[in-house]
Scaffold this active site. Structure first.
Site, PDB file in Angstrom:
ATOM      1  N   ARG A  49     -17.961   8.681 -26.999  1.00 45.72           N
ATOM      2  CA  ARG A  49     -19.165   9.312 -26.826  1.00 45.72           C
ATOM      3  C   ARG A  49     -18.925  11.161 -26.930  1.00 45.72           C
ATOM      4  O   ARG A  49     -19.343  12.283 -27.011  1.00 45.72           O
ATOM      5  CB  ARG A  49     -20.416   9.349 -26.883  1.00 45.72           C
ATOM      6  CG  ARG A  49     -21.561  10.701 -26.923  1.00 45.72           C
ATOM      7  CD  ARG A  49     -22.609   9.147 -26.846  1.00 45.72           C
ATOM      8  NE  ARG A  49     -23.295   8.426 -25.889  1.00 45.72           N
ATOM      9  CZ  ARG A  49     -23.582   8.670 -24.720  1.00 45.72           C
ATOM     10  NH1 ARG A  49     -23.530   9.885 -23.793  1.00 45.72           N
ATOM     11  NH2 ARG A  49     -23.582   8.057 -24.012  1.00 45.72           N
ATOM     12  N   TYR A 102     -31.058  25.823 -46.565  1.00 48.50           N
ATOM     13  CA  TYR A 102     -32.183  24.314 -46.997  1.00 48.50           C
ATOM     14  C   TYR A 102     -32.669  23.709 -46.949  1.00 48.50           C
ATOM     15  O   TYR A 102     -32.913  23.640 -45.931  1.00 48.50           O
ATOM     16  CB  TYR A 102     -29.565  24.004 -46.261  1.00 48.50           C
ATOM     17  CG  TYR A 102     -29.773  22.453 -47.432  1.00 48.50           C
ATOM     18  CD1 TYR A 102     -29.785  21.741 -47.651  1.00 48.50           C
ATOM     19  CD2 TYR A 102     -29.808  21.872 -45.693  1.00 48.50           C
ATOM     20  CE1 TYR A 102     -29.940  20.221 -47.730  1.00 48.50           C
ATOM     21  CE2 TYR A 102     -29.851  20.394 -45.464  1.00 48.50           C
ATOM     22  CZ  TYR A 102     -30.132  19.641 -46.871  1.00 48.50           C
ATOM     23  OH  TYR A 102     -29.904  18.190 -47.193  1.00 48.50           O
ATOM     24  N   ASP A 174     -24.894  29.958 -40.438  1.00 47.91           N
ATOM     25  CA  ASP A 174     -25.168  28.248 -40.951  1.00 47.91           C
ATOM     26  C   ASP A 174     -23.621  28.808 -42.050  1.00 47.91           C
ATOM     27  O   ASP A 174     -23.662  29.810 -43.337  1.00 47.91           O
ATOM     28  CB  ASP A 174     -25.942  27.845 -42.096  1.00 47.91           C
ATOM     29  CG  ASP A 174     -25.745  26.502 -42.319  1.00 47.91           C
ATOM     30  OD1 ASP A 174     -24.354  26.800 -43.217  1.00 47.91           O
ATOM     31  OD2 ASP A 174     -26.241  25.713 -43.174  1.00 47.91           O
ATOM     32  N   LYS A 199     -18.956  19.317 -46.766  1.00 51.93           N
ATOM     33  CA  LYS A 199     -18.310  20.033 -48.089  1.00 51.93           C
ATOM     34  C   LYS A 199     -17.361  20.245 -47.607  1.00 51.93           C
ATOM     35  O   LYS A 199     -16.136  19.191 -47.993  1.00 51.93           O
ATOM     36  CB  LYS A 199     -19.947  21.502 -47.398  1.00 51.93           C
ATOM     37  CG  LYS A 199     -21.223  20.565 -47.749  1.00 51.93           C
ATOM     38  CD  LYS A 199     -21.629  20.026 -48.618  1.00 51.93           C
ATOM     39  CE  LYS A 199     -23.235  19.934 -48.292  1.00 51.93           C
ATOM     40  NZ  LYS A 199     -23.983  18.866 -47.594  1.00 51.93           N
TER      41      LYS A 199
HETATM   42  N1  PLP Z   1     -26.732  23.363 -44.832  1.00 53.24           N
HETATM   43  C1  PLP Z   1     -26.065  23.779 -45.984  1.00 53.24           C
HETATM   44  C2  PLP Z   1     -25.589  25.591 -46.441  1.00 53.24           C
HETATM   45  C3  PLP Z   1     -26.735  22.424 -46.461  1.00 53.24           C
HETATM   46  O1  PLP Z   1     -26.333  22.883 -47.906  1.00 53.24           O
HETATM   47  C4  PLP Z   1     -26.048  21.239 -46.228  1.00 53.24           C
HETATM   48  C5  PLP Z   1     -26.417  20.441 -46.818  1.00 53.24           C
HETATM   49  O2  PLP Z   1     -26.096  20.083 -48.598  1.00 53.24           O
HETATM   50  C6  PLP Z   1     -26.581  20.777 -44.530  1.00 53.24           C
HETATM   51  C7  PLP Z   1     -26.197  21.955 -43.595  1.00 53.24           C
HETATM   52  C8  PLP Z   1     -27.040  19.921 -43.644  1.00 53.24           C
HETATM   53  O3  PLP Z   1     -25.499  19.141 -43.988  1.00 53.24           O
HETATM   54  P1  PLP Z   1     -25.053  17.554 -43.958  1.00 53.24           P
HETATM   55  O4  PLP Z   1     -26.083  16.886 -45.301  1.00 53.24           O
HETATM   56  O5  PLP Z   1     -24.128  17.163 -43.961  1.00 53.24           O
HETATM   57  O6  PLP Z   1     -26.717  17.121 -43.151  1.00 53.24           O
END
Ligand code: PLP
Length: 392
Positions: A49, A102, A174, A199
């Site tokens: 962890r 998101y 992000d 992604k």
């Molecule tokens: N940030 C963005 C821009 C996203 O598109 C997503 C998910 O689609 C996330 C964060 C969250 O990621 P996760 O689905 O891996 O938790």
């Protein structure tokens, strides 16, 4: 690794690092725990962890690619954001976030703010006036998502980081939609970069993961401490797969973008599209900023389809090469209806305010042959046209 360019870092990471057998590809280390060398003397790792060799390798790769000083791999993109805010803000602190982030990020920030873990203000970060008013409230953390999901709005990272520095606020970006191949926010002044590694970084739709990358060692140490404290860290197996994905990140991103350009050229002439969203378009909000701050325009496309729900249904159901699914950034093409899928958690009012309509569709352009993808779209548009003609 610092002296190498990002393509070399991505491909060579951990290659020939195995001292036991000389394996070319770094072996996966699944052990949850590691023996002490003697009483009171732990080895480099003690418990997975808090630290794991396979995860460490992925962390190092990502902070090198993003020009940071440290990273923590988390078990999802959401837990990366959760880790960041757990570490950096408290009940008296304000977070300024984009109103069009998101949907899951919106839900996380909103829900934790309701529990009074911190305060949050969602604003249109493309509006200088709204940014000025928000910064006057002395936020502790400014979260950017550029290009944003799903409207692909672009904000000027350098400018916002400059304003933030003046008031002592931290900036986190992000960078999920572009990956470090097309944008490196730390070089533009950001303190943190977060990703959903689910992604493009992993790229094969078989790992849920995230990362928080820090600009300085001090910030990185704090994130590491909190990552262990709240148990947000990712597994060795997922790290292994993500490392494998990253080795082909450059060629994948290049091909994703080539296909995206071909598809955009087709969509631009399509009369059944009301509005087309992509930062490469001169008409797109933030196009000139994207040109300046990005090394590529990205591989996501959004558009508003003419018609209403029956036409959306025809269009989506007719597609054979765009799977109707959540997520993005994998080798396979996807289509998503943000209002009922990825952004549903925002609720009807927030969706309206942000401009995510019921007619909005989002494509994640994959690596199939562009001719086949265009033919698939063309077939679906033709059926929508004949459906509309029948109604008239
Ligand atoms: N940030 C963005 C821009 C996203 O598109 C997503 C998910 O689609 C996330 C964060 C969250 O990621 P996760 O689905 O891996 O938790």
């Amino acid at each position: 690794m610092t002296q190498f360019k990002s393509k070399t870092i991505a491909v060579r990471t951990g290659i020939e690092s195995d001292t036991q057998y000389g394996s070319v590809v770094p072996p996966i280390c699944l052990s949850t725990n590691f023996g002490f060398s003697s009483f009171g003397h732990p080895n480099k790792y003690d418990y997975s962890r808090s630290g794991n060799p396979t995860r460490s390798l992925l962390e190092k790769t990502l902070y090198k690619l993003e020009h940071g000083e440290g990273a923590v791999i988390t078990n999802s993109g959401m837990s990366a954001l959760n880790l960041l805010v757990s570490a950096m803000v408290g009940p008296d602190d304000l977070i300024v976030a984009p109103m069009d982030c998101y949907g899951g990020s919106y839900r996380l920030l909103n829900s934790r703010a309701k529990k009074r873990d911190f305060k949050v203000l969602f604003i249109d970060q493309t509006s200088p006036k709204e940014v000025e008013l928000a910064l006057a409230q002395m936020p502790k953390l400014i979260l950017l998502e550029t290009p944003s999901n799903p409207l692909l709005r672009v904000v000027d990272i350098t400018e916002i980081c400059g304003l933030a520095k003046k008031i002592g606020a931290l900036v986190a970006v992000d960078n999920t939609f572009l990956s470090p191949i097309y944008q490196t926010p730390i070089t533009l002044g950001a303190d943190f970069v977060i990703h959903s590694t689910t992604k493009y970084l992993n790229g094969h739709s078989d790992v849920i993961g995230g990362v928080v990358i820090s600009e300085t060692k001090e910030l990185a140490n704090e994130i590491v401490w909190w990552g262990n404290c709240i148990g947000a860290t990712g597994t060795a197996f997922d790290s292994y797969l993500t490392l494998r994905g990253i080795r082909t990140l450059h060629p994948r991103m290049k091909l994703h973008e080539e296909n995206t350009k071909r598809i955009l050229a087709y969509l631009k002439k399509q009369p059944l599209i009301k509005t087309l969203y992509h930062p490469i378009l001169a008409s797109h909000i933030g196009h000139s900023i994207a040109e300046r701050q990005q090394q590529g325009y990205g591989c996501m496309i959004s558009f508003e389809l003419v018609g209403s729900s029956p036409q959306l249904e025809v269009f989506i159901n007719e597609l054979k090469l765009f799977s109707l699914a959540e997520s993005l950034g994998g080798v396979e093409s996807l289509i998503c209806h943000p209002a009922t899928m990825t952004h549903r958690a925002m609720g009807a009012e927030a969706l309206r305010n942000v401009g995510i309509s019921q007619n909005l569709l989002r494509l994640s352009v994959g690596l199939e042959d562009a001719d086949d993808l265009i033919q698939d779209l063309d077939h679906a548009f033709k059926l929508v046209q004949s459906n509309l003609s029948k109604i008239e």
